[in-house]
Design a protein around this motif. Sequence first.
Motif, mmCIF file in Angstrom:
data_model
loop_
_atom_site.group_PDB
_atom_site.id
_atom_site.type_symbol
_atom_site.label_atom_id
_atom_site.label_comp_id
_atom_site.label_asym_id
_atom_site.label_seq_id
_atom_site.Cartn_x
_atom_site.Cartn_y
_atom_site.Cartn_z
ATOM 1 N N GLU A 1 1.089 -1.223 -0.016
ATOM 2 C CA GLU A 1 -0.049 0.021 -0.178
ATOM 3 C C GLU A 1 0.786 1.396 0.075
ATOM 4 O O GLU A 1 0.733 2.070 -0.669
ATOM 5 N N VAL A 2 1.809 1.324 0.846
ATOM 6 C CA VAL A 2 2.851 2.222 0.800
ATOM 7 C C VAL A 2 3.622 2.740 -0.418
ATOM 8 O O VAL A 2 3.770 3.614 -0.881
ATOM 9 N N MET A 3 4.075 1.263 -1.029
ATOM 10 C CA MET A 3 4.932 1.452 -2.159
ATOM 11 C C MET A 3 3.996 2.036 -3.090
ATOM 12 O O MET A 3 4.683 2.684 -4.158
ATOM 13 N N ASN A 4 2.885 1.682 -3.368
ATOM 14 C CA ASN A 4 2.124 2.195 -4.442
ATOM 15 C C ASN A 4 1.736 3.680 -4.410
ATOM 16 O O ASN A 4 1.768 4.237 -5.318
ATOM 17 N N ARG A 5 1.652 4.152 -3.057
ATOM 18 C CA ARG A 5 1.530 5.718 -3.060
ATOM 19 C C ARG A 5 2.652 6.245 -3.391
ATOM 20 O O ARG A 5 2.596 7.580 -3.995
ATOM 21 N N ALA A 6 3.932 5.640 -2.889
ATOM 22 C CA ALA A 6 5.380 6.238 -3.183
ATOM 23 C C ALA A 6 5.323 6.433 -4.844
ATOM 24 O O ALA A 6 5.964 7.247 -5.136
ATOM 25 N N GLU A 7 5.015 5.356 -5.586
ATOM 26 C CA GLU A 7 5.004 5.248 -7.047
ATOM 27 C C GLU A 7 4.482 6.418 -7.560
ATOM 28 O O GLU A 7 4.818 6.955 -8.589
ATOM 29 N N GLN A 8 3.226 6.558 -7.049
ATOM 30 C CA GLN A 8 2.172 7.613 -7.533
ATOM 31 C C GLN A 8 2.673 9.197 -7.440
ATOM 32 O O GLN A 8 2.764 9.701 -8.183
ATOM 33 N N SER A 9 3.441 9.156 -6.332
ATOM 34 C CA SER A 9 4.177 10.237 -5.895
ATOM 35 C C SER A 9 5.231 10.750 -6.953
ATOM 36 O O SER A 9 5.819 11.647 -7.549
ATOM 37 N N ARG A 10 6.085 9.494 -7.280
ATOM 38 C CA ARG A 10 7.390 9.587 -8.018
ATOM 39 C C ARG A 10 6.832 10.128 -9.596
ATOM 40 O O ARG A 10 7.363 10.957 -10.038
ATOM 41 N N ARG A 11 5.602 9.718 -9.882
ATOM 42 C CA ARG A 11 5.358 9.889 -11.232
ATOM 43 C C ARG A 11 4.909 11.299 -11.492
ATOM 44 O O ARG A 11 4.831 11.795 -12.512
ATOM 45 N N VAL A 12 4.613 11.976 -10.435
ATOM 46 C CA VAL A 12 4.176 13.351 -10.590
ATOM 47 C C VAL A 12 5.452 14.123 -10.118
ATOM 48 O O VAL A 12 5.343 15.535 -9.837
ATOM 49 N N GLY A 13 6.807 13.712 -9.893
ATOM 50 C CA GLY A 13 7.996 14.394 -9.559
ATOM 51 C C GLY A 13 8.032 14.679 -8.142
ATOM 52 O O GLY A 13 8.910 15.363 -7.936
ATOM 53 N N ASN A 14 7.187 13.846 -7.253
ATOM 54 C CA ASN A 14 7.392 14.013 -5.698
ATOM 55 C C ASN A 14 8.337 12.753 -5.183
ATOM 56 O O ASN A 14 8.211 11.630 -5.470
ATOM 57 N N LYS A 15 9.291 13.279 -4.210
ATOM 58 C CA LYS A 15 10.147 11.965 -3.498
ATOM 59 C C LYS A 15 9.285 11.619 -2.282
ATOM 60 O O LYS A 15 8.483 12.654 -1.794
ATOM 61 N N THR A 16 9.592 10.422 -2.003
ATOM 62 C CA THR A 16 9.211 9.670 -0.694
ATOM 63 C C THR A 16 10.201 9.149 0.109
ATOM 64 O O THR A 16 11.032 8.387 -0.426
ATOM 65 N N ILE A 17 10.455 9.588 1.356
ATOM 66 C CA ILE A 17 11.389 8.838 2.340
ATOM 67 C C ILE A 17 10.487 8.074 3.187
ATOM 68 O O ILE A 17 9.578 8.667 3.723
ATOM 69 N N LEU A 18 11.013 6.721 2.951
ATOM 70 C CA LEU A 18 10.357 5.865 4.055
ATOM 71 C C LEU A 18 11.329 5.334 5.072
ATOM 72 O O LEU A 18 12.508 4.982 4.835
ATOM 73 N N PHE A 19 10.953 5.688 6.522
ATOM 74 C CA PHE A 19 11.887 5.487 7.414
ATOM 75 C C PHE A 19 11.003 4.184 7.987
ATOM 76 O O PHE A 19 10.116 4.190 8.381
ATOM 77 N N ILE A 20 12.014 2.984 8.299
ATOM 78 C CA ILE A 20 11.663 1.986 8.760
ATOM 79 C C ILE A 20 12.612 1.715 10.076
ATOM 80 O O ILE A 20 13.822 1.591 9.969
ATOM 81 N N ASP A 21 11.788 1.774 11.201
ATOM 82 C CA ASP A 21 12.445 1.290 12.456
ATOM 83 C C ASP A 21 12.717 -0.271 12.763
ATOM 84 O O ASP A 21 11.606 -0.886 12.137
ATOM 85 N N GLU A 22 13.817 -0.496 13.157
ATOM 86 C CA GLU A 22 13.968 -1.971 13.705
ATOM 87 C C GLU A 22 13.684 -2.737 12.238
ATOM 88 O O GLU A 22 12.943 -3.824 12.104
ATOM 89 N N ILE A 23 14.512 -2.532 11.215
ATOM 90 C CA ILE A 23 14.263 -2.898 9.734
ATOM 91 C C ILE A 23 14.697 -4.573 9.989
ATOM 92 O O ILE A 23 14.428 -5.615 9.143
#
Length: 457
Positions: free
Chosen positions: A96-118
Amino acid sequence: MYEDPQQSLFDNRESTGPLASRLRPQTLSEFVGQTHLLGEGKVLRHIIESDQASSMIFWGPPGVGKTTLARIIAGQTKAHFINFSAVTSGIKEIKEVMNRAEQSRRVGNKTILFIDEIHRFNKAQQDAFLPYVEKGSIILIGATTENPSFEVNSALLSRCKVFVLQALSPDELVQLLQQALNTPKGFGGQQIQISPEMLGVIAGFANGDARIALSTLEMVILNSESEGGGKGGGKGGGESSEVRITVTPEIIEQCISQKSLLYDKNGEEHYNIISALHKSMRNSDVHAAIYWLARMLEAGEDPLYVARRVTRFASEDIGMADSRALEVAIGAYQACHFIGMPECSVHLAHAVTYMALAPKSNALYLAYEQAKGDAQRMIADPVPLHIRNAPTKLMKDLGYGKGYEYAHDTQDKLTAMRCLPDTLAGRRYYQPTTQGQEVRVKERLEQIEAWHRQHDT
Protein backbone atom coordinates in the motif's frame (compact mmCIF):
# COMPACT_ATOMS: atom_id res chain seq x y z
CA MET A 1 1.25 0.29 10.68
CA TYR A 2 2.67 3.53 9.42
CA GLU A 3 2.37 7.13 10.52
CA ASP A 4 1.81 9.71 7.81
CA PRO A 5 3.41 12.16 7.46
CA GLN A 6 5.47 14.77 9.28
CA GLN A 7 2.86 15.94 11.74
CA SER A 8 2.95 12.56 13.48
CA LEU A 9 6.65 13.02 14.00
CA PHE A 10 6.58 16.44 15.57
CA ASP A 11 3.67 16.40 17.99
CA ASN A 12 3.88 19.16 20.59
CA ARG A 13 5.25 17.35 23.61
CA GLU A 14 7.16 20.18 25.24
CA SER A 15 4.88 20.26 28.26
CA THR A 16 3.83 16.59 28.47
CA GLY A 17 5.30 13.18 27.89
CA PRO A 18 8.57 11.65 29.07
CA LEU A 19 11.68 13.83 29.31
CA ALA A 20 13.42 11.93 26.49
CA SER A 21 10.46 12.66 24.21
CA ARG A 22 10.27 16.34 25.21
CA LEU A 23 13.97 16.82 24.53
CA ARG A 24 14.14 14.98 21.20
CA PRO A 25 16.29 17.20 18.92
CA GLN A 26 14.62 18.63 15.84
CA THR A 27 17.74 20.19 14.29
CA LEU A 28 21.36 19.17 13.94
CA SER A 29 22.42 22.00 16.24
CA GLU A 30 20.46 20.35 19.09
CA PHE A 31 21.84 16.86 18.39
CA VAL A 32 24.45 15.45 20.79
CA GLY A 33 26.96 12.81 19.71
CA GLN A 34 27.96 11.14 16.43
CA THR A 35 30.48 13.86 15.60
CA HIS A 36 32.27 11.39 13.31
CA LEU A 37 29.18 11.61 11.06
CA LEU A 38 27.68 15.00 11.90
CA GLY A 39 30.68 17.22 12.58
CA GLU A 40 31.45 20.12 10.28
CA GLY A 41 32.35 18.82 6.84
CA LYS A 42 31.24 15.25 7.57
CA VAL A 43 29.30 13.42 4.89
CA LEU A 44 26.06 12.73 6.76
CA ARG A 45 25.77 16.35 7.88
CA HIS A 46 26.22 17.50 4.27
CA ILE A 47 23.57 15.02 3.07
CA ILE A 48 21.05 16.28 5.60
CA GLU A 49 21.76 20.01 5.19
CA SER A 50 21.70 19.83 1.39
CA ASP A 51 18.58 17.64 1.24
CA GLN A 52 20.40 15.01 -0.80
CA ALA A 53 19.30 11.93 1.12
CA SER A 54 19.70 8.58 -0.61
CA SER A 55 18.79 5.17 0.75
CA MET A 56 20.73 4.54 3.96
CA ILE A 57 20.78 2.43 7.09
CA PHE A 58 21.60 3.68 10.57
CA TRP A 59 23.25 0.90 12.57
CA GLY A 60 23.98 1.34 16.25
CA PRO A 61 22.99 0.43 19.80
CA PRO A 62 19.74 1.71 21.38
CA GLY A 63 19.44 5.32 22.40
CA VAL A 64 22.11 6.85 20.16
CA GLY A 65 19.89 8.87 17.81
CA LYS A 66 18.91 6.65 14.89
CA THR A 67 15.23 7.59 14.90
CA THR A 68 16.04 11.18 15.81
CA LEU A 69 18.26 11.57 12.75
CA ALA A 70 15.44 10.26 10.57
CA ARG A 71 13.11 12.83 12.12
CA ILE A 72 15.63 15.60 11.51
CA ILE A 73 15.78 14.55 7.87
CA ALA A 74 11.98 14.64 7.82
CA GLY A 75 12.04 18.19 9.10
CA GLN A 76 14.50 19.40 6.47
CA THR A 77 13.59 17.39 3.40
CA LYS A 78 11.28 18.45 0.63
CA ALA A 79 10.22 14.84 0.23
CA HIS A 80 7.05 13.19 1.52
CA PHE A 81 8.07 11.41 4.75
CA ILE A 82 6.47 8.21 6.04
CA ASN A 83 7.32 6.53 9.33
CA PHE A 84 6.93 2.76 8.99
CA SER A 85 7.14 0.20 11.81
CA ALA A 86 8.73 -3.16 11.13
CA VAL A 87 7.04 -4.54 14.24
CA THR A 88 3.42 -3.98 13.18
CA SER A 89 3.54 -4.00 9.38
CA GLY A 90 3.19 -6.81 6.87
CA ILE A 91 3.32 -7.31 3.09
CA LYS A 92 -0.12 -5.74 2.64
CA GLU A 93 0.89 -2.50 4.34
CA ILE A 94 4.20 -2.45 2.46
CA LYS A 95 2.48 -2.71 -0.92
CA GLU A 96 0.00 0.00 0.00
CA VAL A 97 2.75 2.42 0.93
CA MET A 98 4.84 1.49 -2.11
CA ASN A 99 1.93 2.16 -4.47
CA ARG A 100 1.44 5.60 -2.98
CA ALA A 101 5.16 6.30 -3.28
CA GLU A 102 5.16 5.23 -6.94
CA GLN A 103 2.25 7.57 -7.67
CA SER A 104 4.16 10.42 -6.04
CA ARG A 105 7.26 9.62 -8.09
CA ARG A 106 5.29 9.85 -11.33
CA VAL A 107 4.31 13.42 -10.54
CA GLY A 108 7.88 14.34 -9.56
CA ASN A 109 7.68 14.04 -5.77
CA LYS A 110 10.14 12.11 -3.58
CA THR A 111 9.10 9.82 -0.75
CA ILE A 112 11.35 9.02 2.20
CA LEU A 113 10.32 5.84 4.00
CA PHE A 114 11.75 5.42 7.48
CA ILE A 115 11.71 1.87 8.87
CA ASP A 116 12.55 1.43 12.52
CA GLU A 117 13.97 -1.98 13.48
CA ILE A 118 14.36 -3.02 9.86
CA HIS A 119 16.06 -6.22 11.01
CA ARG A 120 12.64 -7.46 12.18
CA PHE A 121 11.44 -7.73 8.59
CA ASN A 122 11.89 -11.16 7.08
CA LYS A 123 13.49 -11.72 3.68
CA ALA A 124 10.18 -11.66 1.79
CA GLN A 125 9.18 -8.36 3.39
CA GLN A 126 12.57 -6.82 2.63
CA ASP A 127 12.36 -8.09 -0.95
CA ALA A 128 9.10 -6.17 -1.37
CA PHE A 129 11.01 -2.88 -1.02
CA LEU A 130 13.75 -3.73 -3.49
CA PRO A 131 12.10 -2.83 -6.85
CA TYR A 132 10.88 0.48 -5.47
CA VAL A 133 14.32 1.37 -4.16
CA GLU A 134 15.82 0.46 -7.55
CA LYS A 135 13.26 2.58 -9.45
CA GLY A 136 13.70 5.48 -7.08
CA SER A 137 10.08 5.41 -5.94
CA ILE A 138 11.31 5.63 -2.36
CA ILE A 139 14.38 6.70 -0.44
CA LEU A 140 14.70 4.04 2.24
CA ILE A 141 16.09 4.92 5.66
CA GLY A 142 16.34 1.95 7.98
CA ALA A 143 17.36 1.81 11.62
CA THR A 144 18.75 -1.32 13.26
CA THR A 145 20.58 -2.43 16.36
CA GLU A 146 21.76 -5.58 14.57
CA ASN A 147 24.61 -6.00 12.11
CA PRO A 148 22.99 -5.24 8.72
CA SER A 149 25.44 -7.59 7.01
CA PHE A 150 23.54 -10.47 8.61
CA GLU A 151 20.05 -9.03 9.08
CA VAL A 152 19.39 -7.07 5.87
CA ASN A 153 18.87 -8.62 2.45
CA SER A 154 22.20 -8.33 0.59
CA ALA A 155 20.51 -6.96 -2.55
CA LEU A 156 18.80 -4.26 -0.50
CA LEU A 157 21.92 -3.60 1.57
CA SER A 158 24.02 -3.04 -1.56
CA ARG A 159 21.73 -0.15 -2.51
CA CYS A 160 22.02 1.56 0.87
CA LYS A 161 24.80 3.53 2.51
CA VAL A 162 25.41 2.18 6.02
CA PHE A 163 26.19 4.74 8.72
CA VAL A 164 27.50 3.29 11.99
CA LEU A 165 26.30 5.21 15.04
CA GLN A 166 28.30 4.88 18.23
CA ALA A 167 27.26 4.71 21.86
CA LEU A 168 27.42 8.16 23.42
CA SER A 169 30.51 8.85 25.52
CA PRO A 170 30.12 9.71 29.21
CA ASP A 171 31.02 13.34 28.41
CA GLU A 172 28.31 13.49 25.74
CA LEU A 173 25.74 12.02 28.10
CA VAL A 174 26.65 14.53 30.81
CA GLN A 175 26.28 17.30 28.22
CA LEU A 176 22.84 15.94 27.37
CA LEU A 177 21.83 15.77 31.03
CA GLN A 178 23.04 19.33 31.58
CA GLN A 179 20.90 20.46 28.65
CA ALA A 180 17.91 18.76 30.23
CA LEU A 181 18.49 20.70 33.44
CA ASN A 182 18.82 24.04 31.62
CA THR A 183 16.27 23.95 28.79
CA PRO A 184 12.64 25.05 29.32
CA LYS A 185 11.56 21.81 27.67
CA GLY A 186 13.24 19.98 30.54
CA PHE A 187 13.78 21.32 34.05
CA GLY A 188 15.09 24.76 33.11
CA GLY A 189 12.46 26.63 35.11
CA GLN A 190 13.16 24.74 38.32
CA GLN A 191 15.91 24.92 40.91
CA ILE A 192 17.55 21.51 40.69
CA GLN A 193 20.59 20.87 42.87
CA ILE A 194 22.60 17.96 41.48
CA SER A 195 26.37 17.68 41.46
CA PRO A 196 28.51 16.99 38.36
CA GLU A 197 29.62 13.76 40.04
CA MET A 198 26.01 12.59 40.26
CA LEU A 199 25.46 13.40 36.59
CA GLY A 200 28.53 11.31 35.90
CA VAL A 201 27.05 8.38 37.83
CA ILE A 202 23.84 8.60 35.78
CA ALA A 203 25.86 8.80 32.56
CA GLY A 204 27.85 5.73 33.58
CA PHE A 205 24.70 3.80 34.41
CA ALA A 206 23.20 4.68 31.01
CA ASN A 207 26.16 3.01 29.26
CA GLY A 208 25.95 5.12 26.09
CA ASP A 209 22.14 5.21 25.83
CA ALA A 210 20.71 8.76 25.79
CA ARG A 211 17.17 7.55 26.40
CA ILE A 212 18.19 5.68 29.56
CA ALA A 213 20.21 8.68 30.77
CA LEU A 214 17.30 11.10 30.40
CA SER A 215 14.75 8.67 31.83
CA THR A 216 17.00 8.06 34.84
CA LEU A 217 17.50 11.79 35.41
CA GLU A 218 13.75 12.32 35.27
CA MET A 219 13.14 9.51 37.75
CA VAL A 220 15.80 10.85 40.09
CA ILE A 221 14.34 14.37 40.09
CA LEU A 222 10.73 13.21 40.41
CA ASN A 223 11.70 11.19 43.49
CA SER A 224 13.88 13.81 45.16
CA GLU A 225 12.72 15.80 48.16
CA SER A 226 11.99 19.48 47.68
CA GLU A 227 12.76 22.14 50.24
CA GLY A 228 9.07 22.91 50.59
CA GLY A 229 8.18 19.27 51.30
CA GLY A 230 6.97 16.48 49.05
CA LYS A 231 8.53 15.25 45.85
CA GLY A 232 9.83 17.54 43.15
CA GLY A 233 10.43 17.94 39.46
CA GLY A 234 7.02 17.84 37.81
CA LYS A 235 6.80 17.62 34.03
CA GLY A 236 6.09 21.30 33.82
CA GLY A 237 8.33 21.93 30.86
CA GLY A 238 9.76 25.18 32.09
CA GLU A 239 7.26 26.35 34.72
CA SER A 240 8.99 28.56 37.28
CA SER A 241 9.25 27.46 40.89
CA GLU A 242 10.68 28.87 44.10
CA VAL A 243 11.04 25.34 45.48
CA ARG A 244 14.56 23.93 45.50
CA ILE A 245 14.92 20.24 44.65
CA THR A 246 18.05 18.55 45.98
CA VAL A 247 19.22 15.26 44.52
CA THR A 248 21.15 13.05 46.94
CA PRO A 249 23.41 10.04 46.34
CA GLU A 250 20.85 7.90 48.17
CA ILE A 251 18.12 8.80 45.67
CA ILE A 252 20.41 8.01 42.75
CA GLU A 253 21.33 4.69 44.33
CA GLN A 254 17.66 3.79 44.74
CA CYS A 255 16.77 4.79 41.18
CA ILE A 256 19.56 2.93 39.45
CA SER A 257 19.59 0.00 41.87
CA GLN A 258 23.32 0.15 42.37
CA LYS A 259 25.64 1.84 44.79
CA SER A 260 27.25 5.10 43.79
CA LEU A 261 30.76 3.77 44.20
CA LEU A 262 33.76 6.06 44.38
CA TYR A 263 34.67 5.96 40.72
CA ASP A 264 35.14 8.76 38.24
CA LYS A 265 35.57 7.37 34.73
CA ASN A 266 37.34 10.55 33.67
CA GLY A 267 39.41 11.12 36.80
CA GLU A 268 42.19 9.65 38.93
CA GLU A 269 40.16 6.83 40.47
CA HIS A 270 39.48 5.44 36.99
CA TYR A 271 43.21 5.00 36.40
CA ASN A 272 43.83 3.81 39.96
CA ILE A 273 41.39 0.94 39.64
CA ILE A 274 42.35 -0.18 36.14
CA SER A 275 45.95 -0.14 37.40
CA ALA A 276 44.89 -2.27 40.36
CA LEU A 277 43.20 -4.76 38.04
CA HIS A 278 46.21 -4.96 35.72
CA LYS A 279 48.72 -5.40 38.54
CA SER A 280 46.56 -7.97 40.34
CA MET A 281 46.43 -10.09 37.17
CA ARG A 282 50.18 -9.64 36.68
CA ASN A 283 50.76 -10.80 40.26
CA SER A 284 48.50 -13.85 39.65
CA ASP A 285 46.17 -12.69 42.45
CA VAL A 286 42.92 -13.94 41.01
CA HIS A 287 40.79 -12.86 43.98
CA ALA A 288 42.00 -9.26 43.87
CA ALA A 289 41.63 -9.19 40.09
CA ILE A 290 37.98 -10.26 40.28
CA TYR A 291 37.32 -7.70 43.02
CA TRP A 292 38.77 -4.78 41.04
CA LEU A 293 36.84 -5.94 37.98
CA ALA A 294 33.63 -5.83 40.02
CA ARG A 295 34.50 -2.38 41.36
CA MET A 296 34.75 -1.07 37.81
CA LEU A 297 31.66 -2.74 36.37
CA GLU A 298 29.37 -2.00 39.33
CA ALA A 299 30.39 1.66 39.14
CA GLY A 300 29.23 1.81 35.52
CA GLU A 301 32.47 1.35 33.56
CA ASP A 302 32.07 0.43 29.90
CA PRO A 303 32.68 -3.35 29.73
CA LEU A 304 34.32 -2.93 26.32
CA TYR A 305 36.94 -0.66 27.87
CA VAL A 306 37.76 -3.36 30.42
CA ALA A 307 37.83 -6.00 27.68
CA ARG A 308 40.29 -3.89 25.67
CA ARG A 309 42.61 -3.58 28.67
CA VAL A 310 42.44 -7.34 29.28
CA THR A 311 43.29 -7.91 25.61
CA ARG A 312 46.38 -5.73 25.96
CA PHE A 313 47.38 -7.64 29.10
CA ALA A 314 47.12 -10.97 27.25
CA SER A 315 50.07 -10.09 25.03
CA GLU A 316 51.96 -7.64 27.25
CA ASP A 317 52.14 -9.83 30.36
CA ILE A 318 51.47 -13.37 29.11
CA GLY A 319 52.42 -13.42 25.46
CA MET A 320 54.01 -16.61 24.17
CA ALA A 321 53.85 -18.23 27.61
CA ASP A 322 50.20 -18.98 26.78
CA SER A 323 49.11 -17.73 23.36
CA ARG A 324 45.56 -18.86 24.06
CA ALA A 325 45.22 -15.95 26.52
CA LEU A 326 44.79 -13.61 23.56
CA GLU A 327 42.01 -15.83 22.17
CA VAL A 328 40.23 -15.76 25.54
CA ALA A 329 40.53 -11.98 25.73
CA ILE A 330 39.18 -11.47 22.21
CA GLY A 331 36.35 -13.91 22.95
CA ALA A 332 35.43 -11.92 26.06
CA TYR A 333 35.44 -8.68 24.07
CA GLN A 334 33.13 -10.17 21.45
CA ALA A 335 30.80 -11.53 24.15
CA CYS A 336 30.63 -8.09 25.81
CA HIS A 337 29.86 -6.47 22.46
CA PHE A 338 27.22 -9.10 21.75
CA ILE A 339 25.18 -9.08 24.97
CA GLY A 340 26.35 -6.09 27.02
CA MET A 341 25.92 -5.48 30.74
CA PRO A 342 24.99 -6.93 33.13
CA GLU A 343 25.16 -10.37 31.48
CA CYS A 344 28.68 -9.95 30.10
CA SER A 345 30.16 -9.48 33.59
CA VAL A 346 30.69 -13.25 33.81
CA HIS A 347 32.59 -13.25 30.51
CA LEU A 348 34.96 -10.61 31.83
CA ALA A 349 35.34 -12.56 35.08
CA HIS A 350 36.23 -15.60 32.96
CA ALA A 351 38.87 -13.66 31.05
CA VAL A 352 40.32 -11.95 34.12
CA THR A 353 40.58 -15.27 35.96
CA TYR A 354 42.35 -16.86 32.99
CA MET A 355 44.81 -13.98 32.76
CA ALA A 356 45.56 -14.07 36.50
CA LEU A 357 46.24 -17.82 36.53
CA ALA A 358 48.16 -18.03 33.24
CA PRO A 359 51.99 -18.22 33.19
CA LYS A 360 53.53 -14.79 32.75
CA SER A 361 56.05 -13.41 30.28
CA ASN A 362 56.74 -9.84 29.22
CA ALA A 363 59.23 -10.90 26.56
CA LEU A 364 57.04 -9.68 23.69
CA TYR A 365 56.58 -6.29 25.34
CA LEU A 366 60.31 -5.88 25.93
CA ALA A 367 61.12 -7.04 22.39
CA TYR A 368 58.84 -4.49 20.80
CA GLU A 369 60.01 -1.65 23.03
CA GLN A 370 63.63 -2.31 22.10
CA ALA A 371 62.78 -2.62 18.40
CA LYS A 372 60.73 0.56 18.62
CA GLY A 373 63.71 2.43 19.98
CA ASP A 374 65.91 1.25 17.11
CA ALA A 375 63.18 2.02 14.55
CA GLN A 376 62.80 5.58 15.85
CA ARG A 377 66.57 6.20 15.80
CA MET A 378 67.12 4.64 12.37
CA ILE A 379 63.82 5.35 10.66
CA ALA A 380 65.55 5.97 7.31
CA ASP A 381 67.60 2.77 7.19
CA PRO A 382 67.00 1.23 3.76
CA VAL A 383 65.48 -2.22 3.32
CA PRO A 384 68.22 -4.59 2.12
CA LEU A 385 68.02 -5.02 -1.66
CA HIS A 386 67.78 -8.82 -1.57
CA ILE A 387 64.49 -8.79 0.40
CA ARG A 388 62.80 -6.10 -1.69
CA ASN A 389 60.12 -7.02 -4.23
CA ALA A 390 60.95 -6.36 -7.89
CA PRO A 391 57.66 -6.06 -9.80
CA THR A 392 59.21 -4.00 -12.67
CA LYS A 393 62.21 -4.50 -14.97
CA LEU A 394 63.79 -1.28 -13.74
CA MET A 395 63.67 -2.50 -10.16
CA LYS A 396 65.22 -5.82 -11.19
CA ASP A 397 67.97 -3.96 -13.05
CA LEU A 398 68.65 -1.98 -9.89
CA GLY A 399 69.22 -5.19 -7.95
CA TYR A 400 65.90 -5.47 -6.15
CA GLY A 401 65.43 -9.09 -5.03
CA LYS A 402 68.89 -10.16 -6.22
CA GLY A 403 70.30 -12.87 -3.98
CA TYR A 404 66.99 -13.62 -2.28
CA GLU A 405 66.89 -17.16 -0.86
CA TYR A 406 63.54 -18.95 -0.60
CA ALA A 407 63.49 -20.79 2.74
CA HIS A 408 60.97 -23.40 1.55
CA ASP A 409 63.49 -24.63 -1.02
CA THR A 410 65.89 -25.74 1.72
CA GLN A 411 65.81 -28.92 3.79
CA ASP A 412 65.89 -27.07 7.11
CA LYS A 413 63.53 -24.28 5.95
CA LEU A 414 66.28 -21.84 6.93
CA THR A 415 68.81 -19.76 4.99
CA ALA A 416 71.84 -17.69 5.94
CA MET A 417 70.24 -14.62 4.35
CA ARG A 418 70.19 -11.53 6.58
CA CYS A 419 66.90 -9.63 6.90
CA LEU A 420 67.87 -6.80 9.25
CA PRO A 421 69.59 -3.65 7.95
CA ASP A 422 73.38 -3.85 8.09
CA THR A 423 73.47 -1.30 10.92
CA LEU A 424 71.46 -3.71 13.09
CA ALA A 425 73.17 -6.95 12.13
CA GLY A 426 73.13 -9.40 15.02
CA ARG A 427 70.55 -7.48 17.05
CA ARG A 428 68.34 -9.72 19.25
CA TYR A 429 65.03 -8.33 20.43
CA TYR A 430 62.96 -11.29 21.54
CA GLN A 431 64.35 -13.05 24.61
CA PRO A 432 61.88 -15.83 25.50
CA THR A 433 61.50 -16.95 29.10
CA THR A 434 61.01 -20.46 30.45
CA GLN A 435 57.44 -19.75 31.59
CA GLY A 436 54.61 -21.94 30.37
CA GLN A 437 54.57 -22.70 26.65
CA GLU A 438 57.33 -20.16 26.06
CA VAL A 439 59.89 -22.72 27.11
CA ARG A 440 59.16 -24.55 23.84
CA VAL A 441 59.46 -21.27 21.94
CA LYS A 442 62.82 -20.70 23.63
CA GLU A 443 64.03 -24.14 22.57
CA ARG A 444 62.99 -23.49 18.96
CA LEU A 445 64.70 -20.10 18.88
CA GLU A 446 67.88 -21.64 20.29
CA GLN A 447 67.79 -24.27 17.54
CA ILE A 448 67.47 -21.56 14.87
CA GLU A 449 70.31 -19.53 16.38
CA ALA A 450 72.53 -22.61 16.60
CA TRP A 451 71.86 -23.33 12.92
CA HIS A 452 72.89 -19.79 12.00
CA ARG A 453 76.11 -20.01 14.01
CA GLN A 454 76.98 -23.12 12.05
CA HIS A 455 75.97 -21.86 8.57
CA ASP A 456 76.49 -18.11 8.58
CA THR A 457 79.68 -16.98 6.94
